[in-house]
Scaffold this motif. Sequence first.
Motif, PDB file in Angstrom:
ATOM      1  N   LEU A 198     -15.709   9.809  53.729  1.00 28.29           N
ATOM      2  CA  LEU A 198     -14.253  10.316  54.544  1.00 28.29           C
ATOM      3  C   LEU A 198     -13.847   9.446  55.482  1.00 28.29           C
ATOM      4  N   GLN A 220     -13.379   9.722  49.606  1.00 28.86           N
ATOM      5  CA  GLN A 220     -12.299  10.960  49.678  1.00 28.86           C
ATOM      6  C   GLN A 220     -11.457  10.920  50.719  1.00 28.86           C
ATOM      7  N   MET A 256      -9.254  12.608  53.899  1.00 36.36           N
ATOM      8  CA  MET A 256      -9.378  13.476  54.809  1.00 36.36           C
ATOM      9  C   MET A 256      -8.614  13.145  55.967  1.00 36.36           C
ATOM     10  N   ALA A 314      -4.578  12.441  54.297  1.00 35.28           N
ATOM     11  CA  ALA A 314      -4.728  13.540  52.965  1.00 35.28           C
ATOM     12  C   ALA A 314      -3.648  14.401  53.384  1.00 35.28           C
ATOM     13  N   THR A 352     -11.990  17.064  48.312  1.00 32.72           N
ATOM     14  CA  THR A 352     -12.837  16.424  49.273  1.00 32.72           C
ATOM     15  C   THR A 352     -14.071  17.240  49.465  1.00 32.72           C
TER      16      THR A 352
END
Length: 373
Positions: free
Chosen positions: A11, A44, A46, A50, A62
């Motif tokens: 992340l 992913q 974050m 995000a 995520t």
Amino acid sequence: MGVLTKKIAVLAGDGIGPEVCQEAIKVLNAVGDRFGHTFTFDHQLMGACAIDATGDPLPEETLQACFEADAVLLGAIGDPKYDNNPAAKVRPEQGLLRLRKSLGLYANIRPVTAYEMLIPHSPLKNDRIAGADMIFFRELTGGIYFGEKGRTEDGAYDNCTYSRHEISRIAHLAFKAAQNRRGKLTLVDKANVLETSRLWREVVQELSPSYPDVKVDYLFVDNAAMQLILNPKQFDVILTENMFGDILSDEASVIAGSLGLLPSSSVGDAVALFEPIHGSYPQAKGKNIANPIATILSAAMMLEHFGLLQEAGLVRYAVEEALDKKIVTQDLASPVVAYSTEQVGTFVASCVMGGVLEGLHKENVQLGMSTVI
Ligand SMILES: NC(=O)C1=CN([C@@H]2O[C@H](COP(=O)(O)OP(=O)(O)OC[C@H]3O[C@@H](n4cnc5c(N)ncnc54)[C@H](O)[C@@H]3O)[C@@H](O)[C@H]2O)C=CC1
Ligand SMILES: CC(C)CC(=O)C(=O)O
Ligand SMILES: [Mg+2]
């Protein structure tokens, strides 16, 4: 330890997060190449990025990827467009807090070492910090960051609550860490004023007889803030609640030499997470000037968590080589002689590929960086 295959959820987040994560991944790949391990990286969203993409700072996808991973590497989250808008309803930091809570990451472990080669450049008294070596056990899923918050007609509130269970589970980890280190635990609180702090003292006093080889000390947080700068060598394991640990560990980074040097691991009920203690340093975003060492050392803590002690030791050795040879970013150098984020990461990775292995674990423990619990 044989050859391992590990899936790491990454992340990277906001600001300098992607830049420092990229260098930690470079170093992990070097470790993989040298020792035959396979690390795969599942990137992913974050934080602010995000929110921009999905409206949610911690999308379900995520969180799911974190649960499915062997470990999580986090860069940093946060963006001035939220910091400068107190009325914003959705914030990047909410994603981080929700992630910590959802993964049950109740203990945030933050080692602080005064690196010998940086001491002469420290603004602090050199003889006072030489040899300083401490580790914070910061409670991470309770306290004022998680209490009910809100507005009244003419005010605002943030509640701070702690249960015995929340205190004792991290206290046990801190006591065990002290047993494996120099046998001293300092509880930092504000028990002269706060009821939650009095509960912290009560619980620690109750647990203390089970760890007769650990000397327990109690300090009020305001005094602790001063003692950290005045006499940091007195500290071994510092146990404290969420907000005090957040603030004091940033302060302690001055002992190490830069906020860009301090790593952390967060452990608890499920998968463990590894992140630098700093934030998204938005002023440096995209400039290739941020120090990647905190994130690289967080990756070393991840290796240790996987049981790869020699590999972790090698990464630390490589970081020390960079510091020794002054292959450092501008927070540790004058801008004229500073190296870029990428150059520091590449140097550390190349040392990992070429560094000598003998005696590394011993050196690692002497540095007080070993955080296996
Ligand atoms: N875990 C996380 O993701 C955290 C996120 N934040 C967020 O980060 C944003 C910025 O917050 P700030 O208070 O400015 O804290 P920050 O930690 O991002 O930066 C504070 C100062 O520390 C130095 N610094 C930080 N990281 C560095 C690095 N890698 N290399 C060299 N110098 C470094 C810089 O001088 C910087 O101005 C905010 O949105 C905040 O909410 C803050 C702390 C933790
Ligand atoms: C951004 C905060 C929620 C967290 C923080 O400052 C930290 O964990 O160090
Ligand atoms: Mg912080």
